[in-house]
Motif scaffolding. Sequence first.
Motif, PDB file in Angstrom:
ATOM      1  N   MET A   1       0.302  -4.144  -9.126  1.00  0.00           N
ATOM      2  CA  MET A   1       0.564  -3.909  -7.712  1.00  0.00           C
ATOM      3  C   MET A   1      -0.048  -5.050  -6.901  1.00  0.00           C
ATOM      4  SD  MET A   1       0.583   0.213  -6.739  1.00  0.00           S
ATOM      5  CE  MET A   1      -0.880   0.198  -5.843  1.00  0.00           C
ATOM      6  N   SER A   2       0.639  -5.401  -5.844  1.00  0.00           N
ATOM      7  CA  SER A   2       0.148  -6.481  -4.988  1.00  0.00           C
ATOM      8  C   SER A   2      -0.983  -5.984  -4.088  1.00  0.00           C
ATOM      9  CB  SER A   2       1.290  -7.009  -4.123  1.00  0.00           C
ATOM     10  OG  SER A   2       1.631  -6.057  -3.131  1.00  0.00           O
ATOM     11  N   ARG A   3      -1.633  -6.939  -3.459  1.00  0.00           N
ATOM     12  CA  ARG A   3      -2.722  -6.600  -2.532  1.00  0.00           C
ATOM     13  C   ARG A   3      -2.214  -5.739  -1.380  1.00  0.00           C
ATOM     14  NH1 ARG A   3      -6.725 -11.109  -0.134  1.00  0.00           N
ATOM     15  NH2 ARG A   3      -6.037 -10.609   1.941  1.00  0.00           N
ATOM     16  N   TRP A   4      -1.019  -6.086  -0.862  1.00  0.00           N
ATOM     17  CA  TRP A   4      -0.450  -5.296   0.229  1.00  0.00           C
ATOM     18  C   TRP A   4      -0.176  -3.853  -0.218  1.00  0.00           C
ATOM     19  CZ3 TRP A   4       0.080  -3.859   4.890  1.00  0.00           C
ATOM     20  CH2 TRP A   4       1.117  -2.992   5.258  1.00  0.00           C
ATOM     21  N   GLN A   5       0.328  -3.678  -1.432  1.00  0.00           N
ATOM     22  CA  GLN A   5       0.615  -2.329  -1.920  1.00  0.00           C
ATOM     23  C   GLN A   5      -0.668  -1.497  -2.030  1.00  0.00           C
ATOM     24  OE1 GLN A   5       2.786  -3.769  -5.366  1.00  0.00           O
ATOM     25  NE2 GLN A   5       4.593  -2.631  -4.690  1.00  0.00           N
ATOM     26  N   TRP A   6      -1.740  -2.112  -2.528  1.00  0.00           N
ATOM     27  CA  TRP A   6      -3.017  -1.388  -2.609  1.00  0.00           C
ATOM     28  C   TRP A   6      -3.536  -1.054  -1.213  1.00  0.00           C
ATOM     29  CZ3 TRP A   6      -4.757   1.212  -6.463  1.00  0.00           C
ATOM     30  CH2 TRP A   6      -4.473   0.838  -7.765  1.00  0.00           C
TER      31      TRP A   6
ATOM     32  N   GLN B   1      -1.804  -0.722   1.535  1.00  0.00           N
ATOM     33  CA  GLN B   1      -0.950   0.291   2.141  1.00  0.00           C
ATOM     34  C   GLN B   1      -1.223   1.659   1.524  1.00  0.00           C
ATOM     35  OE1 GLN B   1       1.840   2.343   1.446  1.00  0.00           O
ATOM     36  NE2 GLN B   1       2.187   2.729   3.610  1.00  0.00           N
ATOM     37  N   LEU B   2      -1.456   1.718   0.224  1.00  0.00           N
ATOM     38  CA  LEU B   2      -1.763   2.988  -0.437  1.00  0.00           C
ATOM     39  C   LEU B   2      -3.053   3.588   0.116  1.00  0.00           C
ATOM     40  CD1 LEU B   2      -1.249   5.116  -2.655  1.00  0.00           C
ATOM     41  CD2 LEU B   2      -2.573   3.658  -4.190  1.00  0.00           C
ATOM     42  N   LEU B   3      -4.090   2.782   0.224  1.00  0.00           N
ATOM     43  CA  LEU B   3      -5.364   3.270   0.769  1.00  0.00           C
ATOM     44  C   LEU B   3      -5.218   3.660   2.243  1.00  0.00           C
ATOM     45  CD1 LEU B   3      -7.809   0.765  -0.938  1.00  0.00           C
ATOM     46  CD2 LEU B   3      -7.457   3.186  -1.490  1.00  0.00           C
ATOM     47  N   ALA B   4      -4.460   2.860   2.992  1.00  0.00           N
ATOM     48  CA  ALA B   4      -4.232   3.182   4.404  1.00  0.00           C
ATOM     49  C   ALA B   4      -3.479   4.496   4.535  1.00  0.00           C
ATOM     50  CB  ALA B   4      -3.474   2.053   5.089  1.00  0.00           C
ATOM     51  N   PHE B   5      -2.512   4.733   3.652  1.00  0.00           N
ATOM     52  CA  PHE B   5      -1.779   5.995   3.715  1.00  0.00           C
ATOM     53  C   PHE B   5      -2.695   7.172   3.439  1.00  0.00           C
ATOM     54  CE2 PHE B   5       0.353   9.515   1.627  1.00  0.00           C
ATOM     55  CZ  PHE B   5       1.130   9.955   2.691  1.00  0.00           C
ATOM     56  N   GLU B   6      -3.603   7.022   2.497  1.00  0.00           N
ATOM     57  CA  GLU B   6      -4.551   8.112   2.219  1.00  0.00           C
ATOM     58  C   GLU B   6      -5.356   8.438   3.473  1.00  0.00           C
ATOM     59  OE1 GLU B   6      -4.523  10.009  -0.456  1.00  0.00           O
ATOM     60  OE2 GLU B   6      -2.904   8.779  -1.247  1.00  0.00           O
ATOM     61  N   GLY B   7      -5.800   7.409   4.187  1.00  0.00           N
ATOM     62  CA  GLY B   7      -6.506   7.634   5.457  1.00  0.00           C
ATOM     63  C   GLY B   7      -5.596   8.241   6.509  1.00  0.00           C
TER      64      GLY B   7
END
Length: 135
Positions: A1-6, A8-14
């Motif tokens: 996974m790219s840096r943006w995907q990680w 975005q995933l963490l941001a979505f959790e927040g």
Amino acid sequence: MSRWQWTQLLAFEGFWLLAVAGQNSWSLLTGFLLLLHFVFTPSRRADVRVLWLALLWAGFVLTLGYSLCWLRRVPLWLLMPIGAVAGTSSYLAGWQLGAVSLPLGFWPSAVILALLWSVLLPLLVRLERRARREA
């Protein structure tokens, strides 16, 4: 996974935590986080094209509290076939208009949609009724 995907995933959790835990009291902050997604996304055009679907769902959920509020008085057993027919019809109309695809074909998709909407409509009506009662 790219840096943006990680990211975005963490941001979505927040985003999810703020939306669920804070509900209406933190909606401005949740909206701000959503806006940040559109500022930093590497695929802004594609993301904006998907936004119509979120607007459609928001409009539908709001409709449950007004023009479809009569559904609150319909027994659960009757909401199920209403959801199966109305929800499936809506998707099939969207398919006819070119807004959605039916990768499994017409009949398999129609059956799956009917089953999903027979559960989804009663659930959404119940959640909407509870949200309005608690507001």
